[in-house]
Design an enzyme around this catalytic site. Structure first.
Site, short mmCIF file in Angstrom:
data_model
loop_
_atom_site.label_atom_id
_atom_site.label_comp_id
_atom_site.label_asym_id
_atom_site.label_seq_id
_atom_site.Cartn_x
_atom_site.Cartn_y
_atom_site.Cartn_z
CD GLU A 70 -24.11 -25.79 -40.42
OE1 GLU A 70 -24.26 -25.20 -39.34
OE2 GLU A 70 -25.07 -26.38 -40.99
CG HIS A 106 -26.37 -27.55 -37.43
ND1 HIS A 106 -25.99 -26.23 -37.49
CD2 HIS A 106 -27.07 -27.68 -36.27
CE1 HIS A 106 -26.42 -25.58 -36.42
NE2 HIS A 106 -27.08 -26.44 -35.65
CB CYS A 130 -29.77 -24.55 -36.39
SG CYS A 130 -29.99 -25.10 -34.67
#
Length: 255
Positions: A205, A203, A117
């Protein structure tokens, strides 16, 4: 550096460009903890599962609040630049320093660079790409990506869905990078230079719980509209490929 064993874990420094939302922070402490959790799942989900410790030695560095937090390049093999609420095109001292450090890593050629990002945008800036607000607005929650032929190879997927949380974008492709993915809202979703860098605008994660909390905070903070919030909440529980993307990062680090 030549004395390191070929099988030694890759020393990956996580450059933390933000502090997580309160709920995420209480569970994982920092973005270093969030990425540790991601890579743990990625290692455990390999066809032949391995321990995280056998593949990576992780360290976390708060580069926003401590300008001296950067690891000595001699002590690491790779960096991962996290997401952030800040703008990658701003001129704050810590952002300018991050761009310079990233540039040095990319130009040196030994240290591999991963961007997420904001980190994806910082890499774009270090490579002289154009950054800015996306005229198409926010992209949030689980979004399906169209992969290029190279993207299908790199990620090992035919299509890719990961969480998004951005309004800024890399508006051009720097010379020499390979485009891996695009969406309707944003053309530059992932960039790759073999053996040098890989980055994603999304993202991998993030989990459903994390994105629920971030969307709530951004709605009540007036940052996203009710419509964007509701649209994101409608997709927040969709299947997403964050673990597969992390496995692609592992392959990149060991290629």
């Amino acid at each position: 550096m030549g004395s390191r064993s070929l099988n030694a874990p890759i020393r990956l420094a996580i450059l933390e460009a933000d502090t997580p939302a309160p709920g995420i922070k209480s569970k994982y402490q920092s973005y270093g903890g969030v990425f540790t959790y991601l890579f743990k799942r990625a290692c455990a989900s390999l066809p032949n599962p391995v321990s995280l410790e056998s593949r990576l030695t992780l360290s976390a560095h708060d580069i926003v609040n401590d300008l001296t937090a950067y690891p000595d390049p001699e002590t690491i093999d790779a960096i991962l630049i996290t997401g952030s609420k800040y703008n990658a095109f701003d001129s704050d001292e810590w952002i300018a320093r991050l761009v310079q450090y990233t540039k040095r890593c990319l130009e040196g050629g030994r240290i591999r660079v991963i961007g997420i990002c904001f980190g994806h945008q910082i890499i774009g800036r270090a490579l002289d790409a154009e950054l800015g607000r996306n005229t198409r607005g926010w992209e949030v929650s689980v979004v399906e990506h169209e992969l290029t032929d190279e993207g299908k190879k790199v990620f090992g997927l035919e299509k890719m869905s990961i969480h998004q949380m951005h309004r800024d974008a890399v508006l051009s492709f720097p010379p020499g990078v390979i485009q891996l993915a695009r969406t309707e809202v944003c053309a530059n979703q992932a960039m790759y230079i073999p053996g040098r860098m890989i980055s994603v605008q999304g993202h991998p994660e993030f989990t459903e719980d994390m994105v629920r909390e971030i969307l709530e905070m951004r709605k009540y903070g007036g940052i996203v509209t009710d419509g964007t919030y509701q649209d994101g909440m409608d997709r927040v529980a969709n299947k997403q490929d964050g673990v597969e993307v992390a496995q692609a990062f592992l392959r990149f680090l060991h290629e």
